[in-house]
Every structure is written in C-alpha cells, then in structure tokens.
Design a protein around this motif. Structure first.
Motif, mmCIF file in Angstrom:
data_model
loop_
_atom_site.group_PDB
_atom_site.id
_atom_site.type_symbol
_atom_site.label_atom_id
_atom_site.label_comp_id
_atom_site.label_asym_id
_atom_site.label_seq_id
_atom_site.Cartn_x
_atom_site.Cartn_y
_atom_site.Cartn_z
ATOM 1 N N MET A 1 0.802 -1.194 0.000
ATOM 2 C CA MET A 1 0.000 0.000 0.000
ATOM 3 C C MET A 1 0.856 1.274 0.000
ATOM 4 O O MET A 1 0.563 2.179 -0.777
ATOM 5 C CB MET A 1 -0.952 -0.024 1.198
ATOM 6 C CG MET A 1 -1.925 1.117 1.186
ATOM 7 S SD MET A 1 -2.986 1.069 -0.236
ATOM 8 C CE MET A 1 -4.537 0.852 0.521
ATOM 9 N N PRO A 2 1.890 1.387 0.821
ATOM 10 C CA PRO A 2 2.705 2.608 0.789
ATOM 11 C C PRO A 2 3.372 2.822 -0.576
ATOM 12 O O PRO A 2 3.511 3.961 -1.023
ATOM 13 C CB PRO A 2 3.765 2.393 1.863
ATOM 14 C CG PRO A 2 3.223 1.330 2.748
ATOM 15 C CD PRO A 2 2.327 0.493 1.905
ATOM 16 N N GLU A 3 3.770 1.729 -1.232
ATOM 17 C CA GLU A 3 4.408 1.867 -2.537
ATOM 18 C C GLU A 3 3.424 2.444 -3.550
ATOM 19 O O GLU A 3 3.782 3.281 -4.373
ATOM 20 C CB GLU A 3 4.930 0.510 -3.048
ATOM 21 C CG GLU A 3 6.061 -0.065 -2.240
ATOM 22 C CD GLU A 3 5.565 -0.870 -1.038
ATOM 23 O OE1 GLU A 3 4.338 -1.111 -0.925
ATOM 24 O OE2 GLU A 3 6.397 -1.232 -0.198
ATOM 25 N N VAL A 5 0.914 4.454 -2.984
ATOM 26 C CA VAL A 5 0.721 5.877 -2.695
ATOM 27 C C VAL A 5 1.904 6.682 -3.215
ATOM 28 O O VAL A 5 1.730 7.733 -3.849
ATOM 29 C CB VAL A 5 0.520 6.103 -1.181
ATOM 30 C CG1 VAL A 5 0.529 7.587 -0.850
ATOM 31 C CG2 VAL A 5 -0.772 5.448 -0.713
ATOM 32 N N LEU A 6 3.130 6.230 -2.971
ATOM 33 C CA LEU A 6 4.317 6.951 -3.431
ATOM 34 C C LEU A 6 4.397 7.006 -4.956
ATOM 35 O O LEU A 6 4.653 8.063 -5.538
ATOM 36 C CB LEU A 6 5.579 6.300 -2.860
ATOM 37 C CG LEU A 6 5.777 6.442 -1.350
ATOM 38 C CD1 LEU A 6 6.965 5.605 -0.895
ATOM 39 C CD2 LEU A 6 5.978 7.892 -0.989
ATOM 40 N N THR A 9 1.550 9.186 -6.481
ATOM 41 C CA THR A 9 1.821 10.609 -6.273
ATOM 42 C C THR A 9 2.788 11.133 -7.327
ATOM 43 O O THR A 9 2.577 12.214 -7.895
ATOM 44 C CB THR A 9 2.393 10.854 -4.864
ATOM 45 O OG1 THR A 9 1.468 10.359 -3.894
ATOM 46 C CG2 THR A 9 2.645 12.327 -4.623
#
Length: 115
Positions: A1-3, A5-6, A9
């Motif tokens: 999930m964090p990947e 978002v990054l 963006t």
C-alpha cells in the motif's frame, strides 16, 4: 500500500506537469500566430497598424476566450529597408491553469508592407 501511494503521487505530479507545459506552449503558439497574422493584416494596402492590433485581439479572444488578458502593441519598423509592422503581444505567464503566478510571456510578429 505505501508503494502505491508513493508511485501514484509521482505519476500524478508528472501528469499535471505535462498538462501545464502543454497549456503554456498552446498559449505561446496561439499568441505568436495571432501576432504574425495581425502584422500581416496591418500591412495590407487599405489597413493601418490599429487594424492589425484589432485583428490580433480578435484572434486571441476567439482562440483563448474572452477572459484572456493580453497587452497588444504595434509599431512601424523596417525590415531589409522595406517598411514593416511589428505587433507585440505580452501577458502574464499562465501557471496553474490560466491563473498567473508571476512572470511574463512576450512574443512578436512582423510583416513587410509592400508598396
């Protein structure tokens, strides 16, 4: 999930930058074409530089909308010893859509008056 978002963006920022660059180039090319066309119109036998200014403003408003604000000026000059007309168009640099955040964009068009 964090990947996700990054990466998303960065992709969105890249997309917005490309769209903004496209808008700036469109405005510049439209201003350049209107200035050149207005200069040619102002050099016709029965026309004046004031007619060239009016033609340039008409083309800009028709292409970029009635809310587009630009300073249009004309001057008699010479090119290669021949009388000519130079139309200058300047406006605030369109950043963040058509909203200006500073800077100025200026173009000019020239045409020789044949007598």
């Amino acid at each position: 999930m964090p990947e996700f978002v990054l990466v998303s963006t960065l992709v969105i920022a890249l997309f917005i930058s490309i769209v903004q660059l496209t808008l700036v180039l469109h405005v510049r090319n439209t201003m350049l074409d209107a200035a050149a066309n207005g200069a040619r119109y102002g050099t016709l036998a029965d026309r004046t530089t004031g007619d060239g200014i009016s033609r340039t403003r008409e083309l800009l408003q028709g292409s970029l909308g009635s809310g587009f604000q630009a300073n249009v000026s004309a001057q008699e000059t010479s090119i290669g010893g021949q009388p000519a007309v130079r139309i200058r168009v300047s406006t605030d640099f369109p950043l963040l859509g058509f909203f200006s955040t500073g800077g100025e964009l200026e173009v000019s068009g020239e045409a020789v008056r044949y007598e």
